[in-house]
Design a protein around this motif. Structure first.
Motif, mmCIF file in Angstrom:
data_model
loop_
_atom_site.group_PDB
_atom_site.id
_atom_site.type_symbol
_atom_site.label_atom_id
_atom_site.label_comp_id
_atom_site.label_asym_id
_atom_site.label_seq_id
_atom_site.Cartn_x
_atom_site.Cartn_y
_atom_site.Cartn_z
ATOM 1 N N PHE A 11 0.834 -1.199 0.000
ATOM 2 C CA PHE A 11 0.000 0.000 0.000
ATOM 3 C C PHE A 11 0.869 1.250 0.000
ATOM 4 N N TRP A 63 -5.329 1.617 -8.166
ATOM 5 C CA TRP A 63 -5.353 0.371 -7.411
ATOM 6 C C TRP A 63 -4.779 -0.741 -8.275
ATOM 7 N N SER A 64 -4.462 -1.860 -7.638
ATOM 8 C CA SER A 64 -3.856 -2.969 -8.380
ATOM 9 C C SER A 64 -4.798 -3.557 -9.416
ATOM 10 N N VAL A 95 -7.292 5.639 -7.556
ATOM 11 C CA VAL A 95 -7.290 5.900 -6.115
ATOM 12 C C VAL A 95 -7.859 7.298 -5.913
ATOM 13 N N ASP A 131 -11.411 7.111 -0.943
ATOM 14 C CA ASP A 131 -10.821 5.888 -0.402
ATOM 15 C C ASP A 131 -10.093 6.164 0.913
ATOM 16 N N ARG A 181 -10.391 0.214 -0.198
ATOM 17 C CA ARG A 181 -11.563 0.401 -1.050
ATOM 18 C C ARG A 181 -12.829 -0.110 -0.380
ATOM 19 N N ILE A 215 -6.911 -6.045 -2.839
ATOM 20 C CA ILE A 215 -6.654 -4.962 -3.788
ATOM 21 C C ILE A 215 -5.874 -3.869 -3.054
ATOM 22 N N SER A 216 -4.666 -3.586 -3.534
ATOM 23 C CA SER A 216 -3.807 -2.613 -2.871
ATOM 24 C C SER A 216 -3.401 -1.524 -3.865
ATOM 25 N N ASN A 217 -2.759 -0.486 -3.372
ATOM 26 C CA ASN A 217 -2.426 0.650 -4.251
ATOM 27 C C ASN A 217 -0.946 0.972 -4.284
ATOM 28 N N LYS A 259 1.585 -6.173 -5.578
ATOM 29 C CA LYS A 259 0.265 -6.769 -5.387
ATOM 30 C C LYS A 259 0.429 -8.235 -4.981
#
Length: 549
Positions: free
Chosen positions: A69, A108-109, A114, A118, A192, A211-213, A217
């Motif tokens: 993240f 996001w992945s 983003v 969020d 999210r 789901i990460s940013n 990932k």
């Protein structure tokens, strides 16, 4: 001769087992797979209890989250905040309002943008009492953050608002000089709403829902083995991410992960076996990094202690007993003969090197000796009604699986028996059980540690306020709470530092904890691995890392 043969066989079997753990995972020895993509394998020493940014409160969880993240800010190699998802920000003249301007190419992945919403959702989710985040207090800096968490304000009154998709406004209760550092901390990371609310209890356990940013990932989650990540093609700065794959291994036994490092199956480990550490440091195979962290024992002062061992709980409720236990420990002996990694005997709670808000080092007082004060310890124990340990109930030390923790517990066990005549048993459990029992106050004495979330003494002191999610000792003192509250709202830096010193005075007068040593971060790293950021906050950050060809 037979003992030596069996020892050789045991080592061979151990190495074979380690080899099986890493089979089929690519060739870490040369840092690349058959397609020439760079892979590193990093041991985090335990499977995280969670990798949900809003729920995590462990170092091993943070090791993963800080690479998966990205917050509004990142930390540079000097631990200073730099732009992350926010490319710039404005701060009001009174220091109470921060307006963050998000970069429009942050994704996001799964490729979705983003947005400021969020962040607003993530912060309010962590504050929501239904979430039961142990780190909710870290967001009490927001206007009405604490009030909302305690049911005294509505969600829409919390001081964070998405003005539009790319503008986030944060309003604080009081000026907070380290707020930009806080926004790089995992609890402040975005999550999210659609992802979390679809699978609230399991979204952070599966690659398809995690789901990460950030730069990496999740692609595989192998329980009791590894958490495997690959470079996210949708990360806004993807072109500058040089490591293609990170495998976070969860080996808890120091001998096992050190053996894996020696054979090239791991690229980075910390806390190598104590017996090996002095030579590793001398040879340059290991390096000691600055680390703002303390190792200590919690004394369970909560009402639950009586249900565990009523006699022990009664004895430990006497501050003279707690002081006797602390004074009977030879901290220098532990650091020089047991841990042997350059640790510093703890004579306060806030570690040396931690800043106050006045631009100085906070620690300026030694509350007790680095070596044992046995006469005073015996005197206090006798005054409490247990001369020579006579009639004293048996104690139990809870610690999580690692040889180092066992060695320290055995040393303390021996010191209390020899110096005070007190009998102690040891209880070893896996990390997740250890965390659960600490959190639920299901212990008498518990191994604990705390690493700074930001470089300020407050990060160590506010965890002991009444009801704090990380106050494992169950300590509660109204005067202490008031001092911390005053310090957080005090604009004068010198006055603020003074209030924090008063709070530490109170904490170490009441002694709900027994400080043992200040950590050093001893790391063994593949010499080809360059620009990995070993943060003094306990993170391994690989955003700028690469493998030298």
């Amino acid at each position: 001769m037979l003992k030596n043969k069996f020892k050789i066989l045991a080592v061979a079997m151990s190495l074979a087992f380690i080899g099986s753990l890493f089979a089929g995972c690519g060739n870490s020895k040369n840092g690349s797979d058959s397609n020439g993509k760079s892979t590193i394998k990093v041991n985090i020493a335990a499977e995280p209890r969670t990798i949900d940014p809003g729920l995590n409160n462990t170092v091993e969880g943070a090791q993963v989250i800080c690479n998966a993240f990205e917050g509004l800010t990142n930390l540079d190699k000097n631990e200073k905040p730099i732009p992350g998802v926010a490319e710039k920000w404005d701060i009001s003249s009174d220091g109470l309002t921060y307006t963050f301007h998000l970069r429009k190419n942050a994704k996001w992945s799964d490729g979705k943008p983003v947005t400021a919403k969020d962040f607003e959702y993530a912060w309010k989710r962590a504050l929501d009492p239904k979430t039961a985040s142990q780190y909710s207090y870290q967001l009490f800096y927001l206007k009405n953050g604490e009030a909302y968490n305690k049911g005294k304000a509505q969600e829409n009154q919390v001081g964070v608002t998405a003005k539009d998709d790319y503008t986030l406004v944060a309003t604080l209760e009081n000026p907070t000089p380290y707020f930009l550092s806080l926004t790089s901390f995992p609890t402040y990371d975005p999550v999210r709403k659609d992802v979390v609310e679809k699978n609230p209890n399991s979204w952070a356990t599966k690659p398809e829902t995690y789901i990460s940013n950030g730069p990496y990932k999740l692609v595989e989650y192998k329980s009791k083995d590894s958490l495997n990540f690959e470079k996210s093609p949708n990360y806004w700065d993807n072109k500058n991410i040089k490591i293609n794959r990170i495998e976070f291994k969860t080996l808890e036994n120091a001998s096992s992960y050190y053996a894996a490092f020696k054979t090239g199956e791991l690229d980075l480990i910390d806390k190598p076996p104590a017996a090996e550490t002095p030579e590793l440091l001398k040879s340059g195979t290991a390096k000691a990094y600055p680390y703002l962290a303390i190792y200590y024992y919690d004394i369970n002062l909560s009402p639950q202690a009586k249900s565990i061992n009523s006699d022990a709980a009664k004895a430990l409720s006497d501050v003279r007993v707690r002081k006797a236990l602390s004074l009977a420990i030879d901290r220098t002996s532990i650091t020089e003969k047991v841990t042997k990694s350059g640790e510093i005997p703890a004579t306060s709670f806030v570690p040396k090197g931690t800043s106050d808000s006045n631009g100085k080092e906070f620690t300026d007082k030694e509350y007790f000796s680095k070596t044992a004060d046995i006469p005073q310890a015996k005197k206090l124990l006798a005054e409490a009604g247990y001369p020579g340990g006579k009639g004293f109930p048996q104690l139990e030390i809870l610690y999580n699986t690692m040889q180092g923790h066992q060695n320290i517990a055995q040393a303390v066990q021996d010191m209390w028996k020899k110096n005070l005549g007190i009998n102690v048993t040891l209880k070893n459990v896996e990390r997740k059980v250890h965390l659960a029992q600490l959190q639920n106050h299901q212990f008498i004495l518990g191994r604990d540690g705390w690493t700074a979330d930001y470089d300020d003494a407050m990060t160590f002191l506010d965890i002991f306020t009444t009801g704090n999610g990380n106050n494992m000792a169950g300590y509660s003192n109204l005067k202490y709470d008031q001092l911390i509250s005053q310090a957080k709202s005090e604009p004068d830096k010198a006055e603020r530092a003074g209030l924090m010193h008063q709070a530490e005075d109170q904490l170490l007068t009441d002694l709900p904890i027994i400080p043992i040593y200040y950590y050093t971060e001893v790391v063994c790293m593949n010499p080809k691995l360059k620009d990995a950021h070993i943060s003094n906050l306990g993170f391994f950050i690989f955003r700028d890392a690469y493998l030298e060809k």
